[in-house]
Design a protein around this motif. Sequence first.
Motif, PDB file in Angstrom:
ATOM      1  N   VAL A 146      24.584  19.927  61.151  1.00 39.30           N
ATOM      2  CA  VAL A 146      23.772  20.884  61.895  1.00 39.30           C
ATOM      3  C   VAL A 146      22.522  21.278  61.112  1.00 39.30           C
ATOM      4  O   VAL A 146      21.417  21.307  61.667  1.00 39.30           O
ATOM      5  CB  VAL A 146      24.608  22.142  62.233  1.00 39.30           C
ATOM      6  CG1 VAL A 146      23.767  23.182  62.937  1.00 39.30           C
ATOM      7  CG2 VAL A 146      25.800  21.776  63.091  1.00 39.30           C
ATOM      8  N   ILE A 190      25.907  14.968  69.740  1.00 35.85           N
ATOM      9  CA  ILE A 190      26.676  16.153  69.381  1.00 35.85           C
ATOM     10  C   ILE A 190      28.145  15.912  69.715  1.00 35.85           C
ATOM     11  O   ILE A 190      28.462  15.359  70.772  1.00 35.85           O
ATOM     12  CB  ILE A 190      26.163  17.392  70.147  1.00 35.85           C
ATOM     13  CG1 ILE A 190      24.651  17.546  69.973  1.00 35.85           C
ATOM     14  CG2 ILE A 190      26.875  18.645  69.693  1.00 35.85           C
ATOM     15  CD1 ILE A 190      24.014  18.552  70.900  1.00 35.85           C
ATOM     16  N   ILE A 237      34.070  20.669  68.860  1.00 36.62           N
ATOM     17  CA  ILE A 237      33.771  21.537  67.729  1.00 36.62           C
ATOM     18  C   ILE A 237      34.415  22.903  67.949  1.00 36.62           C
ATOM     19  O   ILE A 237      34.378  23.457  69.043  1.00 36.62           O
ATOM     20  CB  ILE A 237      32.240  21.716  67.578  1.00 36.62           C
ATOM     21  CG1 ILE A 237      31.561  20.378  67.365  1.00 36.62           C
ATOM     22  CG2 ILE A 237      31.905  22.666  66.455  1.00 36.62           C
ATOM     23  CD1 ILE A 237      32.007  19.635  66.149  1.00 36.62           C
ATOM     24  N   ILE A 250      27.312  25.057  67.089  1.00 28.73           N
ATOM     25  CA  ILE A 250      26.350  24.104  67.662  1.00 28.73           C
ATOM     26  C   ILE A 250      25.674  24.573  68.943  1.00 28.73           C
ATOM     27  O   ILE A 250      24.916  23.819  69.537  1.00 28.73           O
ATOM     28  CB  ILE A 250      27.041  22.758  67.962  1.00 28.73           C
ATOM     29  CG1 ILE A 250      28.218  22.946  68.902  1.00 28.73           C
ATOM     30  CG2 ILE A 250      27.420  22.056  66.700  1.00 28.73           C
ATOM     31  CD1 ILE A 250      28.662  21.712  69.604  1.00 28.73           C
ATOM     32  N   LYS A 292      34.463  14.454  67.006  1.00 31.53           N
ATOM     33  CA  LYS A 292      33.669  14.586  65.783  1.00 31.53           C
ATOM     34  C   LYS A 292      34.126  13.597  64.716  1.00 31.53           C
ATOM     35  O   LYS A 292      33.339  13.176  63.879  1.00 31.53           O
ATOM     36  CB  LYS A 292      33.715  16.014  65.248  1.00 31.53           C
ATOM     37  CG  LYS A 292      35.078  16.523  64.863  1.00 31.53           C
ATOM     38  CD  LYS A 292      35.022  17.979  64.456  1.00 31.53           C
ATOM     39  CE  LYS A 292      36.425  18.499  64.157  1.00 31.53           C
ATOM     40  NZ  LYS A 292      36.417  19.918  63.840  1.00 31.53           N
ATOM     41  N   THR A 338      31.794  15.194  61.530  1.00 33.58           N
ATOM     42  CA  THR A 338      30.394  15.610  61.666  1.00 33.58           C
ATOM     43  C   THR A 338      30.156  16.245  63.029  1.00 33.58           C
ATOM     44  O   THR A 338      30.538  15.682  64.053  1.00 33.58           O
ATOM     45  CB  THR A 338      29.473  14.389  61.499  1.00 33.58           C
ATOM     46  OG1 THR A 338      29.782  13.748  60.275  1.00 33.58           O
ATOM     47  CG2 THR A 338      28.023  14.785  61.494  1.00 33.58           C
ATOM     48  N   CYS A 339      29.509  17.414  63.033  1.00 36.72           N
ATOM     49  CA  CYS A 339      29.225  18.124  64.289  1.00 36.72           C
ATOM     50  C   CYS A 339      28.164  17.417  65.115  1.00 36.72           C
ATOM     51  O   CYS A 339      28.315  17.268  66.317  1.00 36.72           O
ATOM     52  CB  CYS A 339      28.739  19.542  64.001  1.00 36.72           C
ATOM     53  SG  CYS A 339      29.970  20.615  63.323  1.00 36.72           S
ATOM     54  N   CYS A 340      27.077  17.030  64.471  1.00 36.41           N
ATOM     55  CA  CYS A 340      25.989  16.394  65.204  1.00 36.41           C
ATOM     56  C   CYS A 340      25.167  15.523  64.263  1.00 36.41           C
ATOM     57  O   CYS A 340      25.155  15.733  63.055  1.00 36.41           O
ATOM     58  CB  CYS A 340      25.103  17.427  65.893  1.00 36.41           C
ATOM     59  SG  CYS A 340      24.314  18.586  64.798  1.00 36.41           S
TER      60      CYS A 340
END
Length: 154
Positions: free
Chosen positions: A53, A70, A74, A80, A100, A113-115
Amino acid sequence: MGSDSENEKSIKEKKKVVTLAPIAKPLAGKKLCKRTLKLVRKASESKCLKRGVKEVVKSIRRGNKGLCVIAGNISPIDVITHVPILCEESDIPYIYVPSKEDLATAGATKRPTCCVLVLTKPTKGELDQDVQEKLQKEYQQVVADVVEVTSSLF
């Protein structure tokens, strides 16, 4: 009766069903998700990827363009919620993928990983011409599909 390995596979598949956030729209379908994660993998190999992020928000605010991917599972979702708004303000296409963990695997990291932000060219250095063209071509195809999914949503 089924063997133990078949039972283990079905249990793993049941665990793989993820809880999606209510704001995870537009969500990539199975085919688009696969193509998007493939693009993320290629961008990671050619150093055209921003992970997390903090890095994504920093890149968007600096004016870098690309495709924002994305994760939809999450928790807490507050992490996010501001990213899609930043993307819309900067005219950056974005898409949600279900997991994710899959996003992290495609981005060549071990941590979920978020995005990620897929850039069209690396921030430092240059790519070979043929690698750049392949990445650009695949990027354009995925972005066209994302725009199509997004336009059908709104």
